[in-house]
Design an enzyme around this catalytic site. Structure first.
Site, PDB file in Angstrom:
ATOM      1  N   ILE A 608      31.868  31.416  39.761  1.00 42.99           N
ATOM      2  CA  ILE A 608      32.220  31.184  41.172  1.00 42.99           C
ATOM      3  C   ILE A 608      30.967  31.498  41.988  1.00 42.99           C
ATOM      4  O   ILE A 608      30.532  32.643  42.065  1.00 42.99           O
ATOM      5  CB  ILE A 608      33.402  32.094  41.594  1.00 42.99           C
ATOM      6  N   ASN A 610      30.495  31.463  45.187  1.00 42.74           N
ATOM      7  CA  ASN A 610      30.706  32.202  46.428  1.00 42.74           C
ATOM      8  C   ASN A 610      32.206  32.423  46.600  1.00 42.74           C
ATOM      9  O   ASN A 610      32.944  31.496  46.932  1.00 42.74           O
ATOM     10  CB  ASN A 610      30.145  31.370  47.595  1.00 42.74           C
ATOM     11  N   THR A 613      33.775  31.113  50.091  1.00 41.07           N
ATOM     12  CA  THR A 613      34.018  29.680  50.287  1.00 41.07           C
ATOM     13  C   THR A 613      34.985  29.154  49.218  1.00 41.07           C
ATOM     14  O   THR A 613      35.774  28.253  49.487  1.00 41.07           O
ATOM     15  CB  THR A 613      32.700  28.884  50.253  1.00 41.07           C
ATOM     16  N   GLU A 684      39.420  20.425  44.299  1.00 44.16           N
ATOM     17  CA  GLU A 684      40.649  19.672  44.093  1.00 44.16           C
ATOM     18  C   GLU A 684      41.603  20.377  43.119  1.00 44.16           C
ATOM     19  O   GLU A 684      42.540  19.770  42.628  1.00 44.16           O
ATOM     20  CB  GLU A 684      40.308  18.262  43.590  1.00 44.16           C
TER      21      GLU A 684
HETATM   22 MO1  MOS Z   1      37.750  13.666  46.071  1.00 40.63          MO
HETATM   23  S1  MOS Z   1      39.548  12.703  46.411  1.00 40.63           S
HETATM   24  O1  MOS Z   1      37.362  13.038  44.526  1.00 40.63           O
HETATM   25  O2  MOS Z   1      36.811  12.950  47.315  1.00 40.63           O
END
Ligand code: MOS
Length: 717
Positions: A608, A610, A613, A684
């Site tokens: 990681i 940071n 963030t 994501e």
């Molecule tokens: Mo992300 S949906 O791969 O910009």
């Protein structure tokens, strides 16, 4: 330290504040819509109110009569704008629909004209006076419409890595089975910043100011569409006001704006409306899933079949096919996947945060909860029994997989041991309480990238690369990579990004920026360190990196506007980040009102960079997941194939009152295999598990299994 500034654990960097934070909170960060140019003209789009058919006739007299109108572009006078290849097929464009090419209408809200005027208000006024006669045809809006065309894009195949073993035989022999269907709706990204574009020509040189997740794609795509030399195009995207995938590939408005600016011979600034953003860019298309699971009576999974259906436009084969993730999730003996796409009269969908995983993992993780119930097992223990360190499709090992460590950390923090498994058994006055959990995962991608680093004798460092700050903290973590490697304070590092005059960087998509950019910055810094005995006043090094498995000319491809990424299931080892998410829902026994007082997520994602963030990314992702579970849906008028809630008052997103406690736990993890930075992407990851965790909690609270998102009051009455 406080919640926003998590104490770093093993294999974690410093929780440095964002180096661009002050600029952002003081209004000093200039987003593309903030830029003003001398002598600029203003553009306003006219979009189609029909979904399919053709334009019979324009009547532009009233619009042209508005004082201050400069020009109105339509297909009749804007010829010469070409299409470009679909980004999934080696091109740069989000859609192959070229709006001003001819009279044809291919989707509701298609751009049909651009009005140019001395002021924004004049352009808007004139746009409302554009009269159009159409010849209308009957559109297909979505699944099940008579005019929609269905096509299979993924078939079960051992060779293609979409099947292993005999799934039908294993399902037939299973002692416990599940056969269930799930659905997710159309969703739109709705980044706070609109889809703005400003184009400025100086002689034959074009500069495009536009929020972009891939400036080199923007540069090359516009050049292709205008049929000019890409060397004459510069794309600038220094700050981006939210993107989530919507700004990853070229949309038609850019070339139209550039065309207009060339025709008028002045800068042209376009700021489309919120409603237009629903149809001039992309969206997450609705999906359907049929999941079949087979297990032994003791809970060991034996078979998994995942069939998906996705909507796309007429011409473009857009699909996300999250089966490449779901088929690898647990240690079943046999697995098979099939994906269909349904072509309808819609704008082309596109990437939206965890494009494949959000809908497909929602379906799988709901089904896993259903199987846990059927086998009488605790959902955490059910996952533990079926956990695997080996990809069940390919037989390859995971580079690292700390899924159960995440479940244990989150379960403990959440207090899961106090859960009564009986649905409807936990109550607080009028509120039914439900506790649910689900797995989050996201493939670890690494992209080709390049960067230049300069160290001067005063110890100052400058990093230059065309990477993108979409709100994630990219400026900061890229700066940290250089600061750590060269052993200088972060305050002495300057980072320049978001400009095609800089070395080409990876696309800000697939959560690969931190892994790719930190890896290449480390490489450039190592070259500087190797020359540190030079005694020069300044040492500058340019580095390129191409991940294993990618073509050697990967960086050249980047400069030509084609991103190059590897990872996930494709290499010698399967590379994924994992997490476990737990939520509590409270559902009012009489009104059906659904609240989420708390959510806990534990995540393991390699190094990681940071924790501050990173926490922000994961917390934001979890909130987005709540939103996906309970709020978001773009409603479609099926007769007209038209989105109806094209605004942020009726397209529901969570506000502070909808989100109470969201807690992020980092589970330390070492992974030397993924990339030189040891980083797995997290942008994501956070929103993948929450939708199923919420749905599973709703089942626990009520005994009702809601298999279509979003879950709303009317589902629970
Ligand atoms: Mo992300 S949906 O791969 O910009």
């Amino acid at each position: 330290m406080n919640a926003a500034v998590p104490e770093p654990k093993h294999n974690m960097g410093r929780p440095a504040p964002r180096i661009d934070g002050r600029l952002k909170v003081t209004g000093g960060a200039r987003y593309p819509s903030d830029l003003d140019f001398d002598n600029a003209a203003y553009a306003f789009l006219v979009t189609s109110p029909i979904a399919t058919g053709r334009i019979e006739r324009f009547d532009l007299d009233a619009a042209r009569a508005v004082p201050g109108v400069l020009d109105i572009l339509t297909y009749e006078n804007a010829s010469g704008i070409k299409g470009s290849g679909f980004f999934k097929e080696g091109g740069t464009a989000a859609t192959t629909i070229v709006p001003l090419a001819d009279a044809r209408i291919r989707h509701d809200g298609q751009i049909i004209a651009m009005v140019l005027a001395e002021t924004f208000e004049t352009a808007r006024e004139a746009a409302y006076k554009v009269q159009v006669e159409y010849v209308e045809e009957t559109p297909a809006a979505t699944f099940g419409d008579a005019h929609a065309d269905i096509e299979i894009v993924i078939e079960p195949s051992e060779d293609e890595g979409t099947a292993h073993g005999d799934v039908e035989a294993c399902l037939a022999a299973a002692e416990v089975t599940l056969d269930a269907e799930y659905g997710t709706p159309t969703q739109h990204h709705n980044p706070m910043e609109l889809f703005t574009t400003t184009c400025v020509w100086e002689d034959d040189k074009l500069t495009v100011y536009e929020p972009s997740q891939f400036v080199f794609g923007l540069k090359n795509g516009v050049a292709e569409q205008l049929d000019i030399d890409p060397d004459n195009v510069r794309a600038v995207s220094t700050f981006i006001g939210g993107a989530f995938g919507s700004k990853g590939s070229l949309t038609p408005r850019t070339a139209i704006t550039a065309f207009a600016a060339r025709k008028l011979n002045r800068p042209v600034k376009l700021v489309p409306t919120r409603a237009q953003g629903f149809t001039i860019a992309t969206y997450r298309a609705e999906t359907r899933h049929r999941i079949r699971l087979g297990a032994r009576r003791d809970g060991k999974l034996t078979a998994f079949s995942h069939e998906g259906w996705e909507v796309t436009s007429r011409p473009d084969n857009y699909f996300v096919a999250g089966v490449s993730t779901t088929t690898r999730m647990y240690g079943w003996d046999a697995v098979a996947a099939r994906v269909h796409i349904v072509h309808a009269d819609r704008n082309t969908p596109g990437f939206m945060r965890s494009p494949p995983e959000t809908p497909y993992m929602y379906a799988l993780e709901s089904a896993i909860d259903e199987m846990a119930v059927k086998t009488g097992m605790d959902p955490v223990e059910f996952r533990r029994l079926n956990d695997t360190q080996t990809d069940p499709v390919s037989g390859k090992p995971y580079s690292s997989r700390s899924l159960m460590a995440c479940f244990d950390a989150a379960a403990e923090r959440f207090g899961w041991v106090r859960r009564n498994p009986e649905p409807g058994s936990m109550r607080d006055g009028d509120w039914r309480i439900g506790w649910g959990c689900a797995t989050a995962t996201y493939p670890t991608h690494v992209g080709a990238a390049s960067a230049r680093v300069r160290l001067t004798h005063d110890g100052k460092v400058r990093v230059e690369t065309a990477a993108h700050e979409i709100g994630t903290g990219a400026y900061t973590v890229i700066g940290q990579a250089a600061a750590e490697r060269l052993n200088v304070p972060l305050d002495d590092v300057t980072v320049e990004m978001g400009d095609t005059d800089l070395p080409a960087a990876t696309i800000a998509g697939g959560s690969n920026t931190t892994a790719s950019m930190c890896s290449v910055v480390i490489k450039a810094c190592d070259r500087i360190l190797a020359r540190s005995h030079d005694g020069a006043a300044a040492i500058e090094e340019y580095a390129e990196s191409v991940p294993p498995g990618a073509p050697a000319e990967g960086v050249k491809s980047l400069y030509q506007g084609r991103p190059v990424m590897t990872g996930g299931p494709s290499g010698d080892k399967a590379m994924f980040a994992f997490g476990a998410e737990f939520v509590e829902v409270r559902i009012h026994a009489r009104t059906g009102e659904i609240r989420v007082p708390r959510a806990v997520g534990a995540f393991a994602a390699g190094h990681i960079m940071n924790p501050r963030t990173a926490r922000s990314q994961l917390m934001g992702g979890m909130i987005w997941g709540l939103s996906c579970a309970l709020h978001e849906a773009t409603e479609i008028d099926r007769r007209a194939a038209r989105y109806v809630n094209t605004n942020v008052s009726e397209y529901y997103v969570p506000v502070n009152a909808d989100v109470d406690q969201v807690e992020v736990i980092f589970v330390p993890e070492d992974d030397e295999d993924v990339n030189p930075a040891g980083v797995k992407g997290i942008g994501e990851l956070g929103n993948v598990g929450t939708p199923a965790a919420v749905a599973n909690a709703v089942y626990h609270a009520t005994g009702k299994r809601i298999r279509d998102l979003p879950i709303r009051i009317e589902n629970l009455l």
